[in-house]
Design a protein around this motif. Structure first.
Motif, PDB file in Angstrom:
ATOM      1  N   MET A  33       0.795  -1.112   0.018  1.00  0.00           N
ATOM      2  CA  MET A  33       0.113   0.146   0.017  1.00  0.00           C
ATOM      3  C   MET A  33       0.838   1.186   0.007  1.00  0.00           C
ATOM      4  SD  MET A  33      -3.103  -0.913   0.191  1.00  0.00           S
ATOM      5  CE  MET A  33      -2.884  -2.543  -0.978  1.00  0.00           C
ATOM      6  N   SER A  34       2.258   1.134  -0.136  1.00  0.00           N
ATOM      7  CA  SER A  34       3.066   2.372   0.118  1.00  0.00           C
ATOM      8  C   SER A  34       2.971   3.281  -1.255  1.00  0.00           C
ATOM      9  CB  SER A  34       4.374   1.704   0.047  1.00  0.00           C
ATOM     10  OG  SER A  34       4.716   1.248  -1.030  1.00  0.00           O
ATOM     11  N   SER A  35       2.534   2.829  -2.207  1.00  0.00           N
ATOM     12  CA  SER A  35       2.266   4.018  -3.304  1.00  0.00           C
ATOM     13  C   SER A  35       1.156   5.054  -2.924  1.00  0.00           C
ATOM     14  CB  SER A  35       1.778   3.331  -4.702  1.00  0.00           C
ATOM     15  OG  SER A  35       2.999   2.405  -5.016  1.00  0.00           O
ATOM     16  N   THR A  36       0.295   4.521  -2.089  1.00  0.00           N
ATOM     17  CA  THR A  36      -0.562   5.736  -1.547  1.00  0.00           C
ATOM     18  C   THR A  36      -0.062   7.291  -1.244  1.00  0.00           C
ATOM     19  OG1 THR A  36      -1.027   4.685   0.396  1.00  0.00           O
ATOM     20  CG2 THR A  36      -2.325   4.022  -1.210  1.00  0.00           C
ATOM     21  N   TRP A  37       1.255   6.734  -0.276  1.00  0.00           N
ATOM     22  CA  TRP A  37       1.914   7.621   0.245  1.00  0.00           C
ATOM     23  C   TRP A  37       3.249   8.149  -0.651  1.00  0.00           C
ATOM     24  CZ3 TRP A  37      -1.681   8.641   3.830  1.00  0.00           C
ATOM     25  CH2 TRP A  37      -2.133   7.490   4.103  1.00  0.00           C
ATOM     26  N   THR A  38       3.910   7.314  -1.275  1.00  0.00           N
ATOM     27  CA  THR A  38       5.114   7.461  -2.322  1.00  0.00           C
ATOM     28  C   THR A  38       4.562   8.337  -3.251  1.00  0.00           C
ATOM     29  OG1 THR A  38       5.145   5.512  -3.235  1.00  0.00           O
ATOM     30  CG2 THR A  38       6.412   5.754  -1.316  1.00  0.00           C
ATOM     31  N   PHE A  39       3.598   8.090  -4.134  1.00  0.00           N
ATOM     32  CA  PHE A  39       3.106   8.738  -5.113  1.00  0.00           C
ATOM     33  C   PHE A  39       2.568  10.388  -4.750  1.00  0.00           C
ATOM     34  CE2 PHE A  39       0.558   9.900  -8.788  1.00  0.00           C
ATOM     35  CZ  PHE A  39       1.330  10.267  -9.933  1.00  0.00           C
ATOM     36  N   ALA A  40       2.033  10.334  -3.576  1.00  0.00           N
ATOM     37  CA  ALA A  40       1.520  11.518  -3.262  1.00  0.00           C
ATOM     38  C   ALA A  40       2.959  12.575  -2.946  1.00  0.00           C
ATOM     39  CB  ALA A  40       0.621  11.547  -1.712  1.00  0.00           C
ATOM     40  N   ALA A  41       3.958  11.741  -2.273  1.00  0.00           N
ATOM     41  CA  ALA A  41       4.953  12.449  -1.922  1.00  0.00           C
ATOM     42  C   ALA A  41       5.753  13.162  -3.447  1.00  0.00           C
ATOM     43  CB  ALA A  41       6.228  11.667  -1.431  1.00  0.00           C
ATOM     44  N   VAL A  42       5.673  12.419  -4.559  1.00  0.00           N
ATOM     45  CA  VAL A  42       6.043  12.635  -5.922  1.00  0.00           C
ATOM     46  C   VAL A  42       5.535  13.941  -6.338  1.00  0.00           C
ATOM     47  CG1 VAL A  42       6.003  12.258  -8.386  1.00  0.00           C
ATOM     48  CG2 VAL A  42       6.641  10.334  -6.683  1.00  0.00           C
ATOM     49  N   LEU A  43       4.068  14.117  -5.902  1.00  0.00           N
ATOM     50  CA  LEU A  43       3.217  15.298  -6.376  1.00  0.00           C
ATOM     51  C   LEU A  43       3.280  16.547  -5.504  1.00  0.00           C
ATOM     52  CD1 LEU A  43      -0.019  13.416  -7.030  1.00  0.00           C
ATOM     53  CD2 LEU A  43       1.840  13.892  -8.790  1.00  0.00           C
ATOM     54  N   ILE A  44       4.021  16.354  -4.304  1.00  0.00           N
ATOM     55  CA  ILE A  44       3.952  17.260  -3.186  1.00  0.00           C
ATOM     56  C   ILE A  44       5.400  17.796  -2.774  1.00  0.00           C
ATOM     57  CG2 ILE A  44       3.523  17.772  -0.800  1.00  0.00           C
ATOM     58  CD1 ILE A  44       1.007  17.939  -2.568  1.00  0.00           C
ATOM     59  N   VAL A  45       6.442  16.940  -2.773  1.00  0.00           N
ATOM     60  CA  VAL A  45       7.753  17.318  -2.339  1.00  0.00           C
ATOM     61  C   VAL A  45       8.676  17.029  -3.321  1.00  0.00           C
ATOM     62  CG1 VAL A  45       7.168  17.003   0.049  1.00  0.00           C
ATOM     63  CG2 VAL A  45       7.973  15.176  -1.279  1.00  0.00           C
ATOM     64  N   PRO A  46       9.965  17.627  -3.167  1.00  0.00           N
ATOM     65  CA  PRO A  46      10.913  17.201  -3.890  1.00  0.00           C
ATOM     66  C   PRO A  46      11.162  15.789  -4.150  1.00  0.00           C
ATOM     67  CG  PRO A  46      11.573  19.066  -2.543  1.00  0.00           C
ATOM     68  CD  PRO A  46      10.386  18.586  -1.981  1.00  0.00           C
ATOM     69  N   PRO A  47      11.588  15.438  -5.503  1.00  0.00           N
ATOM     70  CA  PRO A  47      11.823  14.028  -5.898  1.00  0.00           C
ATOM     71  C   PRO A  47      12.716  13.368  -4.811  1.00  0.00           C
ATOM     72  CG  PRO A  47      11.953  15.014  -7.834  1.00  0.00           C
ATOM     73  CD  PRO A  47      12.028  16.339  -6.571  1.00  0.00           C
ATOM     74  N   ALA A  48      13.853  13.736  -4.171  1.00  0.00           N
ATOM     75  CA  ALA A  48      14.749  13.168  -3.229  1.00  0.00           C
ATOM     76  C   ALA A  48      13.841  12.776  -1.995  1.00  0.00           C
ATOM     77  CB  ALA A  48      16.024  14.221  -3.008  1.00  0.00           C
ATOM     78  N   LEU A  49      13.036  13.642  -1.616  1.00  0.00           N
ATOM     79  CA  LEU A  49      12.191  13.159  -0.431  1.00  0.00           C
ATOM     80  C   LEU A  49      11.199  12.248  -0.684  1.00  0.00           C
ATOM     81  CD1 LEU A  49      11.419  16.647   1.207  1.00  0.00           C
ATOM     82  CD2 LEU A  49      13.115  15.002   1.900  1.00  0.00           C
ATOM     83  N   ALA A  50      10.732  12.084  -1.945  1.00  0.00           N
ATOM     84  CA  ALA A  50      10.003  10.862  -2.250  1.00  0.00           C
ATOM     85  C   ALA A  50      10.722   9.708  -2.284  1.00  0.00           C
ATOM     86  CB  ALA A  50       9.404  11.197  -3.428  1.00  0.00           C
ATOM     87  N   ALA A  51      12.024   9.798  -2.465  1.00  0.00           N
ATOM     88  CA  ALA A  51      13.068   8.456  -2.532  1.00  0.00           C
ATOM     89  C   ALA A  51      13.226   8.356  -1.046  1.00  0.00           C
ATOM     90  CB  ALA A  51      14.117   9.125  -3.191  1.00  0.00           C
ATOM     91  N   ALA A  52      13.481   9.269  -0.169  1.00  0.00           N
ATOM     92  CA  ALA A  52      13.627   8.953   1.272  1.00  0.00           C
ATOM     93  C   ALA A  52      12.321   8.391   1.844  1.00  0.00           C
ATOM     94  CB  ALA A  52      13.950  10.420   1.692  1.00  0.00           C
ATOM     95  N   LEU A  53      11.309   8.796   1.552  1.00  0.00           N
ATOM     96  CA  LEU A  53      10.076   8.494   2.231  1.00  0.00           C
ATOM     97  C   LEU A  53       9.901   6.626   1.705  1.00  0.00           C
ATOM     98  CD1 LEU A  53       7.125   8.649   3.338  1.00  0.00           C
ATOM     99  CD2 LEU A  53       6.235   9.143   1.206  1.00  0.00           C
ATOM    100  N   THR A  54      10.305   6.432   0.500  1.00  0.00           N
ATOM    101  CA  THR A  54      10.012   5.054  -0.049  1.00  0.00           C
ATOM    102  C   THR A  54      10.930   4.142   0.765  1.00  0.00           C
ATOM    103  OG1 THR A  54       9.636   5.725  -2.383  1.00  0.00           O
ATOM    104  CG2 THR A  54      10.396   3.642  -1.951  1.00  0.00           C
ATOM    105  N   ALA A  55      12.431   4.777   0.903  1.00  0.00           N
ATOM    106  CA  ALA A  55      13.306   3.921   1.653  1.00  0.00           C
ATOM    107  C   ALA A  55      13.040   3.717   3.227  1.00  0.00           C
ATOM    108  CB  ALA A  55      14.566   4.751   1.855  1.00  0.00           C
ATOM    109  N   VAL A  56      12.294   4.842   3.846  1.00  0.00           N
ATOM    110  CA  VAL A  56      11.768   4.706   5.211  1.00  0.00           C
ATOM    111  C   VAL A  56      10.778   3.593   5.245  1.00  0.00           C
ATOM    112  CG1 VAL A  56      10.696   5.788   7.223  1.00  0.00           C
ATOM    113  CG2 VAL A  56      12.541   6.899   5.823  1.00  0.00           C
TER     114      VAL A  56
END
Length: 434
Positions: free
Chosen positions: A97-120
């Motif tokens: 279910m992580s894409s519900t949060w990681t794709f939101a990150a793509v749309l809201i924060v810089p890509p590097a933070l979306a990567a950090a969210l995915t890693a966490v």
């Protein structure tokens, strides 16, 4: 006085793997897999460094990142038992279910933070939900996270090319923003499906083997759609993001129910239908062919001299041969509408709807030839053994030529199989109605 060490065995194993990189499961994979996994990690590191320099996060970005991390971990904790059961039931691609949060990150924060969210989130899943599952070695979790990160970067690239850098901009520009967000969603879906393929030990041949079934892909798209709505909420009324949590948890449980229903019809050892599941599919196929006035073929397949495999190599090797045979039969039929089942022991059965009588023998012969080419690797990585020289005997039946009911077709095909065994095995014998 001797006391028991309270440290869990899993924790000791993780510590040993971290201390001794030579013990990592990664090094026991095929060279292609090792090279690709390392290349993915390197690509993620280099791209992340470049993106951090080109678009460093602001304080507001970090706040949104912290919110997404908190919600993602909370959702994973609340659904931890469901996730563990789902992962255990998964016989192919596993959609979290992580894409519900990681794709939101793509749309809201810089890509590097979306990567950090995915890693966490993947680190948390690995440590809290999958740590007891031996089928999920750490390198797999790491590679999956890297593939998701690369797909996030590809989606962010679409936004960059279209001039829509984030969700607030997409809302401001209207339909151009809609197109950009949908394009990013499609890009993430496609890249994530493709980039994971080279990391597999065995790459399938059919679209279903490569990319999973409709249910898996539908769930993946659904999580991305929820991610879009999460992005909209965070860009407009951030406080309402908490209402996404019950929705994601409900999706998680609904998916588990569907997986449990599917598991109830599958043979645990081979992954094909069990007798009850196969009969349900075969009865439905028979009813369809009666309405459509088309033919139905039925194959009874028996693995020759299977007892010798168990006696020579052991029952675990026999299980591996059964699984490989089932996979070979599944690859050799026409498509997913052909129902493959394990009838019992080393015997398999196949229902072939909408088929001409002459084509039944062609499919049967293709299966027989494919099994004869099998080379099944068993034993340990240090001392592997290759089992070859396998063969199957096949009996066939067709509706309406040799029978009109499922039981009649089974009886005819079983009689033909009996003849094939007594005629020397490793052959296809067509059934004849009584």
């Amino acid at each position: 006085m001797e006391t028991e060490d309270p440290t869990p065995v899993t924790t000791l194993r993780v510590r040993a793997a971290l201390v001794r990189p030579s013990a990592w499961t990664l090094w026991r994979q095929r060279p292609r897999v090792i090279g690709y996994c390392l290349a993915c990690v390197l690509a993620v590191v280099l791209l992340t460094v470049l993106l951090l320099r080109s678009r460093p996060p602001t304080r507001g970005d970090l706040v949104l990142f912290a919110v997404l991390v908190g919600l993602g971990i909370l959702q994973a904790e609340l659904g931890r038992q469901v996730e563990r059961v789902r992962r255990r039931l998964s016989g192919g691609p596993h959609v979290t279910m992580s894409s519900t949060w990681t794709f939101a990150a793509v749309l809201i924060v810089p890509p590097a933070l979306a990567a950090a969210l995915t890693a966490v989130l993947y680190l948390h899943l690995g440590l809290r939900s999958w740590y007891r599952l031996h089928r999920v070695p750490p390198f797999r979790t790491t590679n999956n996270a890297c593939c998701v990160i690369l797909s996030c970067y590809a989606a962010a690239g679409v936004l960059l090319v279209t001039g829509v850098h984030d969700m607030p901009t997409a809302i401001a520009v209207g339909w151009q923003g809609v197109a950009a967000v949908l394009g990013a969603m499609v890009m993430q879906f496609v890249v994530n499906a493709v980039v994971i393929l080279p990391a597999r030990n065995t790459i399938g041949r059919t679209p279903r083997e490569l990319f999973g079934g409709w249910a898996d892909n539908g769930l993946d798209l659904a999580t991305l759609c929820v991610g879009v709505f999460n992005g909209v909420v965070l860009a407009t009324l951030p406080g309402l993001i908490v209402v996404a949590l019950p929705l994601v948890l409900l999706m998680h449980r609904v998916v588990l129910v569907s997986q449990l229903e599917a598991a109830a019809t599958r043979d645990e050892k081979t992954g094909v239908f069990n007798p009850a599941g196969w009969r349900t599919r075969a009865e439905a196929a028979l009813a369809h062919t009666e309405r459509a006035h088309t033919g139905l073929g039925l194959l009874m397949i028996d693995l020759d001299y299977f007892k010798q495999v168990n006696d020579t190599y052991g029952h675990p090797a026999g299980d591996a041969v059964l699984k490989a045979t089932a996979a070979t039969i599944t690859r050799s039929v026409r498509d997913h509408n052909d129902a493959v089942g394990r009838y019992g022991g080393e015997e398999f059965v196949v229902a072939l709807p909408d088929i001409e009588p002459g084509d039944v023998a062609i499919v049967a012969e293709r299966i027989r030839h494919a099994v004869s080419q099998l080379a099944v690797e068993v034993g340990t990585d240090a001392q592997p053994t290759i089992i070859t020289g396998l063969s199957v005997s096949v009996g066939t039946a067709t509706r309406p030529t040799t029978g009109s009911t499922l039981d009649a077709l089974i009886a005819v095909a079983d009689g033909a199989l009996y003849q094939a065994k007594h005629a020397g095995r490793n052959r296809v014998v067509p059934g004849v109605s009584a």
